[in-house]
Design a protein around this motif. Structure first.
Motif, mmCIF file in Angstrom:
data_model
loop_
_atom_site.group_PDB
_atom_site.id
_atom_site.type_symbol
_atom_site.label_atom_id
_atom_site.label_comp_id
_atom_site.label_asym_id
_atom_site.label_seq_id
_atom_site.Cartn_x
_atom_site.Cartn_y
_atom_site.Cartn_z
ATOM 1 N N PHE A 98 0.840 -1.197 0.000
ATOM 2 C CA PHE A 98 0.000 0.000 0.000
ATOM 3 C C PHE A 98 0.877 1.250 0.000
ATOM 4 C CE2 PHE A 98 -1.863 3.572 2.197
ATOM 5 C CZ PHE A 98 -3.022 3.775 1.466
ATOM 6 N N ASP A 99 1.826 1.315 0.933
ATOM 7 C CA ASP A 99 2.661 2.512 1.054
ATOM 8 C C ASP A 99 3.484 2.754 -0.209
ATOM 9 O OD1 ASP A 99 1.849 3.479 3.557
ATOM 10 O OD2 ASP A 99 3.202 2.143 4.617
ATOM 11 N N ARG A 104 5.119 7.747 -2.816
ATOM 12 C CA ARG A 104 5.776 8.787 -2.009
ATOM 13 C C ARG A 104 7.062 8.282 -1.371
ATOM 14 N NH1 ARG A 104 2.848 11.233 -4.715
ATOM 15 N NH2 ARG A 104 1.198 12.639 -4.123
ATOM 16 N N LEU A 105 7.182 6.965 -1.254
ATOM 17 C CA LEU A 105 8.420 6.366 -0.755
ATOM 18 C C LEU A 105 9.183 5.910 -1.990
ATOM 19 C CD1 LEU A 105 6.950 4.243 2.187
ATOM 20 C CD2 LEU A 105 7.976 6.536 2.298
ATOM 21 N N HIS A 106 10.251 6.626 -2.313
ATOM 22 C CA HIS A 106 10.912 6.427 -3.599
ATOM 23 C C HIS A 106 12.085 5.458 -3.562
ATOM 24 C CE1 HIS A 106 8.396 9.476 -5.326
ATOM 25 N NE2 HIS A 106 8.710 10.283 -4.328
ATOM 26 N N ASN A 107 12.423 4.968 -2.366
ATOM 27 C CA ASN A 107 13.563 4.069 -2.274
ATOM 28 C C ASN A 107 13.515 3.288 -0.967
ATOM 29 O OD1 ASN A 107 14.539 5.882 -0.257
ATOM 30 N ND2 ASN A 107 15.542 7.092 -1.841
ATOM 31 N N TYR A 111 11.595 3.928 2.906
ATOM 32 C CA TYR A 111 10.745 2.844 3.414
ATOM 33 C C TYR A 111 11.252 2.376 4.775
ATOM 34 C CZ TYR A 111 9.393 -2.050 4.017
ATOM 35 O OH TYR A 111 8.974 -3.246 4.535
ATOM 36 N N ARG A 112 12.551 2.104 4.864
ATOM 37 C CA ARG A 112 13.142 1.642 6.118
ATOM 38 C C ARG A 112 12.952 2.671 7.224
ATOM 39 N NH1 ARG A 112 16.920 3.517 8.364
ATOM 40 N NH2 ARG A 112 17.841 4.443 6.510
ATOM 41 N N PHE A 113 13.178 3.946 6.899
ATOM 42 C CA PHE A 113 13.016 5.019 7.878
ATOM 43 C C PHE A 113 11.603 5.000 8.458
ATOM 44 C CE2 PHE A 113 12.091 9.271 9.332
ATOM 45 C CZ PHE A 113 13.271 9.691 9.927
ATOM 46 N N LEU A 114 10.596 4.909 7.597
ATOM 47 C CA LEU A 114 9.212 4.891 8.059
ATOM 48 C C LEU A 114 8.904 3.636 8.863
ATOM 49 C CD1 LEU A 114 6.303 5.917 8.196
ATOM 50 C CD2 LEU A 114 5.938 4.905 5.926
ATOM 51 N N TYR A 115 9.282 2.477 8.345
ATOM 52 C CA TYR A 115 8.881 1.225 8.983
ATOM 53 C C TYR A 115 9.619 0.945 10.298
ATOM 54 C CZ TYR A 115 5.369 -0.042 5.715
ATOM 55 O OH TYR A 115 4.191 -0.065 5.011
#
Length: 183
Positions: A98-99, A104-107, A111-115
């Motif tokens: 979904f994300d 908006r998550l280009h790399n 993704y890692r930062f958010l998760y």
């Protein structure tokens, strides 16, 4: 193998995480803050983040999926917990898909930062697999899949261990202040 850290995070780690966040495009920064608001109920995300009905619908869908985050946090297998992989990784891939589909998550870094903030440091060993799986799903345009999959470094994909240190920087929305009025 999880590498344990016994010391509290230093100011250097905070600065490092702030610099990493600042290196993301503005749209990514906005999406990370929005996602954290949705996940943790920090404020009404639709009122704060929706610029139109399409974005409001996206936030509602995100909120429905993010209801699984509490369950994911409780189900994180240890790094060798293959017996517990199915209930965890399947839902993690679904939420990640979904994300990534929101464009908006280009790399992998964003993704890692958010998760790391959505699920916690214990999820680090599982993030490369979930990212690659979600990035390879057919709901993404082939060019987008290629860009996402090329963004994960060999060292991130083959890390021999992961830190168990929780993130220290949690980006939040800060209202603009009129400096003339404040003076």
């Amino acid at each position: 193998m999880i590498t344990r850290t016994s010391q509290p995070a230093s100011g250097a780690m905070l600065i490092s995480e702030m610099k990493e966040f600042a290196s993301f495009p503005k749209a990514t920064q906005r999406y990370v803050r929005r996602s954290l608001d949705v996940a943790y109920g920090r404020r009404d995300p639709i009122e704060c983040w929706a610029r139109d009905e399409g974005e409001a619908a996206s936030i509602r869908a995100q909120a429905r999926l993010y209801k699984q985050l509490d369950h994911l946090r409780l189900q994180v297998p240890d790094d060798s917990g293959l017996d517990m992989i199915e209930p965890f990784i399947g839902m993690l891939i679904t939420v990640a898909a979904f994300d990534l589909g929101q464009d908006r998550l280009h790399n992998f870094a964003s993704y890692r930062f958010l998760y790391e903030r959505l699920i916690g440091a214990a999820a680090r060993p599982w993030l490369p697999a979930a990212f690659c799986s979600a990035a390879a799903l057919p709901h993404l345009h082939p060019d987008r899949r290629r860009i996402l999959l090329q963004s994960i470094s060999e060292s991130a994909a083959t890390a021999p261990g992961w830190s168990s240190r929780e993130p220290v920087f949690w980006p939040e929305w800060v209202e603009k202040v009129d400096l003339k009025a404040a003076a």
